[in-house]
Design an enzyme around this catalytic site. Structure first.
Site, PDB file in Angstrom:
ATOM      1  N   ALA A   9       0.803  -1.238   0.000  1.00 62.95           N
ATOM      2  CA  ALA A   9       0.000   0.000   0.000  1.00 62.95           C
ATOM      3  C   ALA A   9       0.827   1.276   0.000  1.00 62.95           C
ATOM      4  O   ALA A   9       0.312   2.332  -0.347  1.00 62.95           O
ATOM      5  CB  ALA A   9      -0.934  -0.005   1.212  1.00 62.95           C
ATOM      6  N   ASP A  10       2.106   1.201   0.391  1.00 61.32           N
ATOM      7  CA  ASP A  10       2.908   2.429   0.380  1.00 61.32           C
ATOM      8  C   ASP A  10       3.822   2.509  -0.843  1.00 61.32           C
ATOM      9  O   ASP A  10       4.629   3.419  -0.971  1.00 61.32           O
ATOM     10  CB  ASP A  10       3.742   2.544   1.666  1.00 61.32           C
ATOM     11  CG  ASP A  10       4.830   1.483   1.735  1.00 61.32           C
ATOM     12  OD1 ASP A  10       4.842   0.583   0.860  1.00 61.32           O
ATOM     13  OD2 ASP A  10       5.659   1.536   2.649  1.00 61.32           O
ATOM     14  N   GLY A  11       3.691   1.543  -1.754  1.00 63.99           N
ATOM     15  CA  GLY A  11       4.574   1.524  -2.929  1.00 63.99           C
ATOM     16  C   GLY A  11       4.119   2.507  -3.996  1.00 63.99           C
ATOM     17  O   GLY A  11       3.073   3.143  -3.870  1.00 63.99           O
ATOM     18  N   GLY A  97      -0.818  -7.307  -9.805  1.00 68.84           N
ATOM     19  CA  GLY A  97      -0.066  -6.512 -10.771  1.00 68.84           C
ATOM     20  C   GLY A  97       1.417  -6.807 -10.672  1.00 68.84           C
ATOM     21  O   GLY A  97       2.179  -6.511 -11.595  1.00 68.84           O
ATOM     22  N   THR A  98       1.831  -7.393  -9.559  1.00 70.88           N
ATOM     23  CA  THR A  98       3.245  -7.713  -9.349  1.00 70.88           C
ATOM     24  C   THR A  98       3.717  -8.658 -10.446  1.00 70.88           C
ATOM     25  O   THR A  98       3.049  -9.655 -10.737  1.00 70.88           O
ATOM     26  CB  THR A  98       3.437  -8.391  -7.979  1.00 70.88           C
ATOM     27  OG1 THR A  98       2.740  -7.629  -7.009  1.00 70.88           O
ATOM     28  CG2 THR A  98       4.902  -8.509  -7.622  1.00 70.88           C
ATOM     29  N   HIS A 153      12.210   1.062 -18.654  1.00 69.28           N
ATOM     30  CA  HIS A 153      11.548   1.296 -17.365  1.00 69.28           C
ATOM     31  C   HIS A 153      12.442   2.114 -16.433  1.00 69.28           C
ATOM     32  O   HIS A 153      13.647   2.218 -16.646  1.00 69.28           O
ATOM     33  CB  HIS A 153      11.195  -0.037 -16.681  1.00 69.28           C
ATOM     34  CG  HIS A 153       9.979  -0.702 -17.274  1.00 69.28           C
ATOM     35  ND1 HIS A 153      10.031  -1.440 -18.428  1.00 69.28           N
ATOM     36  CD2 HIS A 153       8.687  -0.732 -16.864  1.00 69.28           C
ATOM     37  CE1 HIS A 153       8.817  -1.895 -18.713  1.00 69.28           C
ATOM     38  NE2 HIS A 153       7.977  -1.474 -17.778  1.00 69.28           N
ATOM     39  N   LYS A 157      13.065  -0.731 -11.039  1.00 71.01           N
ATOM     40  CA  LYS A 157      12.379  -1.984 -11.383  1.00 71.01           C
ATOM     41  C   LYS A 157      13.293  -3.167 -11.085  1.00 71.01           C
ATOM     42  O   LYS A 157      14.477  -3.136 -11.419  1.00 71.01           O
ATOM     43  CB  LYS A 157      11.985  -1.961 -12.870  1.00 71.01           C
ATOM     44  CG  LYS A 157      11.144  -3.156 -13.283  1.00 71.01           C
ATOM     45  CD  LYS A 157      10.513  -2.938 -14.648  1.00 71.01           C
ATOM     46  CE  LYS A 157       9.775  -4.177 -15.137  1.00 71.01           C
ATOM     47  NZ  LYS A 157       8.715  -4.628 -14.222  1.00 71.01           N
TER      48      LYS A 157
END
Ligand code: NAP
Length: 265
Positions: A9-11, A97-98, A153, A157
């Site tokens: 949640a903090d990413g 989504g990972t 990217h 990443k």
């Protein structure tokens, strides 16, 4: 109302998911998980204001307590397989989504999800433009089978090549095989390691990692005296959110594992 727990949640992506869920009238933020901000407020961290929900670090315990309808996971390739198993074992639908899950792992998760009557949705790319880039690539491949992919990217990443590039290569390979066409053989005899990129289904993929990029891909098709390039650029992580919200709402409609946003479009 679907109650959504956001893992990561903090990413960079997870905090956008908290915001997108918070802003959707049919969805509710049920909680958030991260490693470094445990005890802080999920809404404060995501920038949507105080929600009265504390960030936790144990997915299994959070599922037991919160009992969300859907978990959205944007964490890291190292932990995603175990996260997915934990959600399925708890009978909670999941949107992933990972990146980094292998085909074998997806196969295993599909069987487990069917057994537990749970649904899991995975998309290497949630942006509509990226899905269309892949669809157009499969349409071009039978006519121009010689192809290479450049994906670019941001430099934080963790995996290379990107999940989108691998999925694009898989789809192009399937389209070429179905059409019965083959690329010309690579005549390179001498090269430095990596100079021709990574090979996925015989398609070279070149990965660029630099600050300034978000998520970008070019699919280069070569023919006699002509080139066709299909290019997609995600300029903002918001571009992924309509796809994530769509998947959260649709995930329960298909039992087992579903792979790729095109299944919901
Ligand atoms: P990020 O900013 O580094 O965020 C990663 C999140 O995972 C953070 O919340 C982090 O928590 C958490 N985390 C780290 N280690 C963990 C662990 N061992 N257990 C549980 N949580 C852990 O990464 P990002 O840019 O958001 O990307 C996340 C994933 O989404 C990557 O795999 C990326 O490739 C993928 N992605 C997919 C799409 C798509 O459309 N499918 C688009 C963009 C990115 P802490 O901050 O507390 O360490």
């Amino acid at each position: 109302m679907l109650r959504v727990l956001v893992n990561g949640a903090d990413g960079r992506m997870g905090s956008q998911v908290v915001k997108a869920v918070f802003e959707d009238p049919e969805l509710e933020v049920a909680g958030g998980i991260s490693i470094t901000h445990v005890g802080e407020d999920v809404g404060d961290i995501a920038g949507v204001g105080h929600l009265g929900l504390t960030i936790r670090d144990d997915l299994g315990a959070a599922l037991d307590d919160i009992k969300p309808d859907v978990v959205v996971d944007f964490t890291t390739p190292k932990v995603i397989f175990n996260n997915a198993k934990t959600c399925i074992e708890h009978g909670v639908n999941m949107v992933v989504g990972t990146t980094g899950l292998t085909a074998e792992q997806r196969h295993e998760l599909h069987a487990l999800a069917l057994e537990k009557k749970t649904s899991i949705f995975i998309a290497p790319n949630f942006s509509i433009g990226a899905v269309l880039m892949m669809k157009l690539s499969t349409e071009v491949a039978p006519y121009l089978p010689d192809v290479e992919i450049i994906e670019l990217h941001h430099n934080n990443k963790l995996d290379a090549p990107s999940g989108t590039a691998i999925m694009t290569a898989d789809k192009i390979d399937a389209a070429r095989k179905e059409a019965g066409v083959q690329p010309a053989p690579d005549k390179t005899h001498e090269s430095l390691d990596g100079a021709r990129g990574a090979s996925v289904d015989g398609i070279p993929i070149h990965s660029v990692r630099l600050p300034g990029y978000i998520a970008h891909q070019q699919v280069l098709f070569g023919g006699y005296g002509e080139l066709l390039t299909i290019r997609h650029d995600s300029m903002d992580r918001k571009s992924f959110m309509p796809g994530v919200v769509l998947a959260v709402k649709k995930v329960s409609s298909r039992p087992g594992l579903t792979f790729g946003l095109e299944n919901y479009l």
